[in-house]
Design a protein around this motif. Structure first.
Motif, PDB file in Angstrom:
ATOM      1  N   GLY A  32       0.813  -1.266  -0.140  1.00  0.00           N
ATOM      2  CA  GLY A  32       0.038  -0.019  -0.059  1.00  0.00           C
ATOM      3  C   GLY A  32       0.713   1.309  -0.251  1.00  0.00           C
ATOM      4  N   ILE A  33       0.259   2.491  -0.055  1.00  0.00           N
ATOM      5  CA  ILE A  33       1.044   3.715  -0.223  1.00  0.00           C
ATOM      6  C   ILE A  33       1.618   3.819   0.866  1.00  0.00           C
ATOM      7  N   TYR A 170     -11.878   4.064  -3.237  1.00  0.00           N
ATOM      8  CA  TYR A 170     -11.137   2.879  -3.905  1.00  0.00           C
ATOM      9  C   TYR A 170     -11.969   1.580  -3.695  1.00  0.00           C
ATOM     10  N   GLY A 171     -12.599   1.568  -2.661  1.00  0.00           N
ATOM     11  CA  GLY A 171     -13.243   0.239  -2.129  1.00  0.00           C
ATOM     12  C   GLY A 171     -14.411   0.120  -3.197  1.00  0.00           C
ATOM     13  N   ASP A 219       5.100  10.544  -6.586  1.00  0.00           N
ATOM     14  CA  ASP A 219       4.100  10.192  -7.823  1.00  0.00           C
ATOM     15  C   ASP A 219       3.938   8.852  -7.996  1.00  0.00           C
ATOM     16  N   LYS A 220       5.390   8.280  -8.163  1.00  0.00           N
ATOM     17  CA  LYS A 220       5.081   6.863  -8.591  1.00  0.00           C
ATOM     18  C   LYS A 220       4.609   5.900  -7.643  1.00  0.00           C
ATOM     19  N   ILE A 221       4.652   6.194  -6.496  1.00  0.00           N
ATOM     20  CA  ILE A 221       3.977   5.233  -5.590  1.00  0.00           C
ATOM     21  C   ILE A 221       2.396   5.493  -5.429  1.00  0.00           C
ATOM     22  N   ARG A 224       1.418   3.799  -8.412  1.00  0.00           N
ATOM     23  CA  ARG A 224       1.418   2.416  -8.331  1.00  0.00           C
ATOM     24  C   ARG A 224      -0.182   1.740  -7.809  1.00  0.00           C
ATOM     25  N   TYR A 225      -0.636   2.311  -6.932  1.00  0.00           N
ATOM     26  CA  TYR A 225      -1.820   1.851  -6.535  1.00  0.00           C
ATOM     27  C   TYR A 225      -3.161   2.625  -6.981  1.00  0.00           C
TER      28      TYR A 225
END
Ligand code: GLN
Length: 230
Positions: A32-33, A170-171, A219-221, A224-225
């Motif tokens: 996770g983030i 998100y859920g 930003d990449k992290i 990713r999610y």
């Protein structure tokens, strides 16, 4: 590098199910983030972390008892928490939303009169729900983790729940049979918390966060999610 052996290890508490910030993936690994952030910051600033998925309230309690060094768990920066703990610079914006069963009939706070509402122990959203429950005439029931809270609404035991907007969205994007009603309340930000004797840890977190924001890793992290706009 030989200095690695001398690196300090900090014990960091986190939540159990709070996607996309922390959750167990298909291999039962915590991802996770929040976890990617703290690990990237640890790497940049030269320390080690031992992650303990304790659940949100348990993690905050353990921090208060100084059994752990820090908490990263989508933890909202609030004046009360800033009194108790050291809190980092903000790293993610959030707010509290109300969610109801996808096929239900609840359309506003006013429809909650006489009903039961699910909240999560020790959270800012529980605090918010409790602050308006007399006005809107509902009662609250508490759960220790988000998934059990959602299930209580999906099964119809509770008419609604209050949850952080990015987590609820998100859920729902991932198939949760709930929908968000209205606009976010209590808009604020997540921060990393450390016990008051861990000033050095907060300094390192803030320095690392700044570097990750500057070099694009932050930003990449997030990407990713959350990918594009989800
Ligand atoms: N942001 C909320 C709080 O700090 C909820 C955190 C969580 O449930 N992990 O109270």
């Amino acid at each position: 590098k030989s200095v690695a052996a001398a690196q300090k290890t900090y014990t960091i508490g986190t939540d159990v199910t709070f996607a996309p910030f922390e959750f167990a993936n298909q291999d039962n690994k915590y991802v996770g983030i929040d976890l990617d952030l703290i690990k990237a910051i640890a790497k940049t600033e030269g320390f080690k972390v031992e992650i303990k998925p304790l659940g949100f309230n348990a993690a905050v309690q353990a921090l208060e008892a100084k059994q752990i060094d820090g908490v990263i768990a989508g933890m909202s920066i609030t004046p009360e928490r800033q009194q108790k703990f050291l809190m980092s610079d903000p790293y993610y914006k959030s707010g509290v939303v109300m969610a109801v069963a996808k096929k239900g009939t609840i359309k506003s706070l006013k429809d909650l009169r006489g009903k039961r509402v699910a909240v999560k122990t020790g959270t800012d959203s529980a605090d918010y729900a409790n602050s308006i429950k007399d006005k809107y005439g509902f009662s609250t029931v508490t759960f220790d983790d988000s998934n059990n809270m959602y299930q209580d609404v999906i099964t119809g035991n509770s008419a609604a729940c209050f949850e952080d907007q990015p987590v609820m969205q998100y859920g729902i994007n991932n198939g949760m049979a709930l929908k968000i009603i209205g606009k976010p309340a209590r808009e604020g930000s997540y921060g990393f918390a450390a016990s008051k004797n861990n000033r050095a840890l907060i300094t390192k977190f803030n320095a690392g966060l700044k570097k990750l924001r500057a070099n694009g890793q932050y930003d990449k992290i997030i990407e990713r999610y959350l990918g594009n706009g989800s």
